[in-house]
Design a protein around this motif. Structure first.
Motif, PDB file in Angstrom:
ATOM      1  N   SER A  57       0.855  -1.188   0.000  1.00  0.00           N
ATOM      2  CA  SER A  57       0.000   0.000   0.000  1.00  0.00           C
ATOM      3  C   SER A  57       0.886   1.232   0.000  1.00  0.00           C
ATOM      4  N   GLY A  58       0.267   2.393  -0.247  1.00  0.00           N
ATOM      5  CA  GLY A  58       0.985   3.652  -0.145  1.00  0.00           C
ATOM      6  C   GLY A  58       1.359   4.307  -1.454  1.00  0.00           C
ATOM      7  N   GLY A  59       1.096   3.630  -2.556  1.00  0.00           N
ATOM      8  CA  GLY A  59       1.412   4.228  -3.841  1.00  0.00           C
ATOM      9  C   GLY A  59       0.480   5.380  -4.178  1.00  0.00           C
ATOM     10  N   GLY A  60       0.785   6.041  -5.288  1.00  0.00           N
ATOM     11  CA  GLY A  60      -0.064   7.150  -5.714  1.00  0.00           C
ATOM     12  C   GLY A  60       0.596   7.979  -6.793  1.00  0.00           C
ATOM     13  N   LEU A  61      -0.031   9.109  -7.073  1.00  0.00           N
ATOM     14  CA  LEU A  61       0.473  10.058  -8.064  1.00  0.00           C
ATOM     15  C   LEU A  61       1.205  11.173  -7.321  1.00  0.00           C
ATOM     16  N   VAL A  62       2.432  11.439  -7.741  1.00  0.00           N
ATOM     17  CA  VAL A  62       3.242  12.454  -7.072  1.00  0.00           C
ATOM     18  C   VAL A  62       4.031  13.220  -8.121  1.00  0.00           C
ATOM     19  N   GLN A  63       4.306  14.479  -7.840  1.00  0.00           N
ATOM     20  CA  GLN A  63       5.097  15.283  -8.765  1.00  0.00           C
ATOM     21  C   GLN A  63       6.579  14.952  -8.632  1.00  0.00           C
ATOM     22  N   PRO A  64       7.343  15.199  -9.680  1.00  0.00           N
ATOM     23  CA  PRO A  64       8.797  15.012  -9.577  1.00  0.00           C
ATOM     24  C   PRO A  64       9.361  15.789  -8.393  1.00  0.00           C
ATOM     25  N   GLY A  65      10.258  15.136  -7.670  1.00  0.00           N
ATOM     26  CA  GLY A  65      10.819  15.721  -6.461  1.00  0.00           C
ATOM     27  C   GLY A  65      10.050  15.387  -5.208  1.00  0.00           C
ATOM     28  N   GLY A  66       8.888  14.790  -5.364  1.00  0.00           N
ATOM     29  CA  GLY A  66       8.045  14.460  -4.219  1.00  0.00           C
ATOM     30  C   GLY A  66       8.468  13.178  -3.524  1.00  0.00           C
ATOM     31  N   SER A  67       7.671  12.815  -2.524  1.00  0.00           N
ATOM     32  CA  SER A  67       7.983  11.647  -1.690  1.00  0.00           C
ATOM     33  C   SER A  67       6.746  10.777  -1.500  1.00  0.00           C
ATOM     34  N   LEU A  68       6.987   9.506  -1.257  1.00  0.00           N
ATOM     35  CA  LEU A  68       5.954   8.553  -0.886  1.00  0.00           C
ATOM     36  C   LEU A  68       6.560   7.556   0.088  1.00  0.00           C
ATOM     37  N   ARG A  69       5.707   6.932   0.887  1.00  0.00           N
ATOM     38  CA  ARG A  69       6.149   5.837   1.742  1.00  0.00           C
ATOM     39  C   ARG A  69       5.283   4.624   1.456  1.00  0.00           C
ATOM     40  N   LEU A  70       5.918   3.581   0.980  1.00  0.00           N
ATOM     41  CA  LEU A  70       5.224   2.335   0.691  1.00  0.00           C
ATOM     42  C   LEU A  70       5.314   1.410   1.898  1.00  0.00           C
ATOM     43  N   SER A  71       4.258   0.634   2.093  1.00  0.00           N
ATOM     44  CA  SER A  71       4.231  -0.372   3.152  1.00  0.00           C
ATOM     45  C   SER A  71       3.881  -1.721   2.559  1.00  0.00           C
ATOM     46  N   CYS A  72       4.339  -2.758   3.231  1.00  0.00           N
ATOM     47  CA  CYS A  72       4.005  -4.132   2.831  1.00  0.00           C
ATOM     48  C   CYS A  72       3.705  -4.917   4.099  1.00  0.00           C
ATOM     49  N   ALA A  73       2.463  -5.248   4.297  1.00  0.00           N
ATOM     50  CA  ALA A  73       2.049  -6.043   5.451  1.00  0.00           C
ATOM     51  C   ALA A  73       2.090  -7.515   5.073  1.00  0.00           C
TER      52      ALA A  73
END
Length: 122
Positions: free
Chosen positions: A7-23
């Motif tokens: 989980s945690g994916g999405g649409l983000v602009q260049p230079g942005g951040s995301l945090r993915l998780s895997c349960a």
């Protein structure tokens, strides 16, 4: 039954951040090194990062080194991937995987989740 749920994916602009998780469930998480792999549209599976059982050793593909950080919480049976300074070329489906095998640029695996989509676009 081995289960890995990202989980945690999405649409983000260049230079942005995301945090993915895997349960994970169905196995003793703390006994296994864990991995993140990704697949961009029209391309093969690419290894991204690996973490050892205790979390003290981490490894990264050159393409993400210095931008991505893998971690794990064995008490919560969860694997993480922090994605910073994202680039358009990071756009891919991201999967957590147990027991991967790498031969050159070819990556195969025994267990993998259903994936979470990361799209980097302005």
């Amino acid at each position: 039954e081995v289960q890995l749920v990202e989980s945690g994916g999405g649409l983000v602009q260049p230079g942005g951040s995301l945090r993915l998780s895997c349960a994970v469930s169905g196995f003793t998480f703390s006994n296994y090194a864990m991995n993140w792999v990704r697949q961009a549209p029209g391309k093969g599976l690419e290894w991204v990062s690996t973490i050892n059982t205790g979390g003290g050793s981490t490894y990264y593909a050159d393409s993400v080194k210095g931008r991505f950080t893998i971690s794990r919480d064995n008490a919560k049976n969860t694997l993480y991937l922090q994605l910073n300074s994202l680039k358009t070329e990071d756009t891919a489906m991201y999967y957590c995987a147990r027991e991967i095998y790498r031969a050159g640029s070819t990556v195969t695996y025994n267990y993998r989740g259903q994936g979470t989509q990361v799209t980097v676009s302005s």
